[in-house]
Design a protein around this motif. Structure first.
Motif, PDB file in Angstrom:
ATOM      1  N   UNK A 142      -2.219   1.680 -11.335  1.00 52.22           N
ATOM      2  CA  UNK A 142      -3.101   2.666 -11.960  1.00 52.22           C
ATOM      3  C   UNK A 142      -4.567   2.235 -12.000  1.00 52.22           C
ATOM      4  N   UNK A 143      -4.832   0.964 -12.261  1.00 58.72           N
ATOM      5  CA  UNK A 143      -6.207   0.505 -12.420  1.00 58.72           C
ATOM      6  C   UNK A 143      -6.807   0.094 -11.078  1.00 58.72           C
ATOM      7  N   UNK A 144      -7.991   0.599 -10.743  1.00 56.94           N
ATOM      8  CA  UNK A 144      -8.609   0.279  -9.443  1.00 56.94           C
ATOM      9  C   UNK A 144      -8.749  -1.214  -9.192  1.00 56.94           C
ATOM     10  N   UNK A 145      -9.176  -1.986 -10.200  1.00 60.01           N
ATOM     11  CA  UNK A 145      -9.384  -3.422 -10.002  1.00 60.01           C
ATOM     12  C   UNK A 145      -8.079  -4.114  -9.629  1.00 60.01           C
ATOM     13  N   UNK A 146      -7.016  -3.790 -10.347  1.00 59.64           N
ATOM     14  CA  UNK A 146      -5.724  -4.393 -10.044  1.00 59.64           C
ATOM     15  C   UNK A 146      -5.214  -3.954  -8.682  1.00 59.64           C
ATOM     16  N   UNK A 147      -5.484  -2.694  -8.313  1.00 55.84           N
ATOM     17  CA  UNK A 147      -5.061  -2.200  -6.999  1.00 55.84           C
ATOM     18  C   UNK A 147      -5.776  -2.953  -5.883  1.00 55.84           C
ATOM     19  N   UNK A 148      -7.045  -3.285  -6.086  1.00 55.20           N
ATOM     20  CA  UNK A 148      -7.784  -4.063  -5.089  1.00 55.20           C
ATOM     21  C   UNK A 148      -7.110  -5.409  -4.866  1.00 55.20           C
ATOM     22  N   UNK A 149      -6.887  -6.120  -5.957  1.00 54.56           N
ATOM     23  CA  UNK A 149      -6.308  -7.454  -5.865  1.00 54.56           C
ATOM     24  C   UNK A 149      -4.888  -7.402  -5.299  1.00 54.56           C
ATOM     25  N   UNK A 150      -4.129  -6.427  -5.729  1.00 50.98           N
ATOM     26  CA  UNK A 150      -2.762  -6.283  -5.246  1.00 50.98           C
ATOM     27  C   UNK A 150      -2.739  -6.020  -3.743  1.00 50.98           C
ATOM     28  N   UNK A 151      -3.697  -5.232  -3.267  1.00 51.31           N
ATOM     29  CA  UNK A 151      -3.777  -4.943  -1.843  1.00 51.31           C
ATOM     30  C   UNK A 151      -4.056  -6.181  -1.017  1.00 51.31           C
ATOM     31  N   UNK A 152      -4.936  -7.049  -1.522  1.00 53.61           N
ATOM     32  CA  UNK A 152      -5.228  -8.307  -0.824  1.00 53.61           C
ATOM     33  C   UNK A 152      -3.992  -9.196  -0.834  1.00 53.61           C
ATOM     34  N   UNK A 153      -3.332  -9.296  -1.979  1.00 55.68           N
ATOM     35  CA  UNK A 153      -2.119 -10.099  -2.079  1.00 55.68           C
ATOM     36  C   UNK A 153      -1.070  -9.642  -1.059  1.00 55.68           C
ATOM     37  N   UNK A 154      -0.892  -8.336  -0.948  1.00 53.20           N
ATOM     38  CA  UNK A 154       0.110  -7.796  -0.019  1.00 53.20           C
ATOM     39  C   UNK A 154      -0.224  -8.166   1.422  1.00 53.20           C
ATOM     40  N   UNK A 155      -1.502  -8.075   1.786  1.00 53.70           N
ATOM     41  CA  UNK A 155      -1.919  -8.436   3.140  1.00 53.70           C
ATOM     42  C   UNK A 155      -1.644  -9.908   3.417  1.00 53.70           C
ATOM     43  N   UNK A 156      -1.993 -10.764   2.476  1.00 55.74           N
ATOM     44  CA  UNK A 156      -1.775 -12.203   2.648  1.00 55.74           C
ATOM     45  C   UNK A 156      -0.284 -12.498   2.831  1.00 55.74           C
ATOM     46  N   UNK A 157       0.553 -11.824   2.067  1.00 52.96           N
ATOM     47  CA  UNK A 157       2.001 -12.011   2.211  1.00 52.96           C
ATOM     48  C   UNK A 157       2.465 -11.635   3.621  1.00 52.96           C
ATOM     49  N   UNK A 158       1.952 -10.523   4.112  1.00 52.82           N
ATOM     50  CA  UNK A 158       2.402  -9.989   5.404  1.00 52.82           C
ATOM     51  C   UNK A 158       1.912 -10.812   6.586  1.00 52.82           C
TER      52      UNK A 158
END
Length: 234
Positions: free
Chosen positions: A125-141
């Protein structure tokens, strides 16, 4: 870590990562890429000042020998960036681009300073958390040999440009620390910038020794305190 590269080396956490790496005799080269020169100096520092962030990925790929570990504590605020769209370009898009460039260059380990809360429902829901989560997901992949993701809470630091409401919260954390000690006062919701930095370096060294507990190693707040203070050896 014979050769390292740091993004965000002029920030609250990154400046401490930089000084920690420069003070480690086992690190033979510390590269930085930033828009302004870092404050710390040392014989192992190789600093690149590049105002155009679109050139950073190319600068990374040009470093020889390839750094064994890349650290990113890169981030800004909505106010500093001039809006959420511009903040997204730095906190998400630039970090993603740099992580991909690091993988393409043959970097083995990637360390990313994220934020607490990205693993919960609030991240949707929160833009800031979505930003960080998106980077985390990329790093995992991307499939680095080891990826280390730190999720600190409130960062206790004296910032050049204070975050909105930050000084009040940091002041409260420091007061609680004086009264009850860090373990009871704030460790569970806030961490000092220096402790976060030390945890990042400590975890990277553990990973280099082949002792990381997971291929994608997530350090929550208690892990950060343990690695950055309790088990830290200078």
């Amino acid at each position: 870590m014979t050769s390292t590269l740091l993004f965000g080396g002029t920030g609250a956490v990154g400046s401490h990562i930089l000084s920690t790496l420069l003070g480690d005799s086992a690190v033979t080269a510390v590269h930085t890429i930033s828009r302004r020169a870092p404050k710390s100096t040392g014989p192992t520092l190789q600093a690149t000042v590049e105002a155009d962030t679109t050139q950073w990925a190319a600068r990374l790929k040009a470093i020889q020998p390839v750094p064994s570990t890349v650290f990113s504590s890169l981030g800004t605020t909505r106010a500093q960036a001039g809006g959420i769209a511009n903040q997204w370009k730095i906190d998400h898009d630039l970090n993603v681009e740099l992580a991909r460039a690091a993988k393409e260059a043959g970097v083995r380990r990637f360390v990313f300073v994220s934020s607490a809360g990205t693993g919960g429902l609030v991240a949707r829901m929160l833009p800031y958390s979505k930003m960080k989560r998106g980077v985390e997901s990329t790093i995992r992949e991307l499939g680095f040999e080891t990826a280390i993701i730190l999720r600190p809470g409130l960062i206790i630091a004296d910032r050049e440009v204070p975050h909105q409401g930050g000084p009040l919260l940091v002041g409260a954390a420091r007061a609680l620390g004086r009264w009850f000690g860090p373990s009871k006062g704030y460790d569970w919701w806030a961490q000092e910038s220096e402790v976060i930095a030390r945890a990042a370096v400590h975890a990277a060294k553990i990973a280099e020794e082949g002792k990381a507990p997971e291929k994608v190693w997530v350090l929550e707040q208690s892990d950060i305190v343990r690695l950055g203070r309790t088990e830290w050896k200078n």
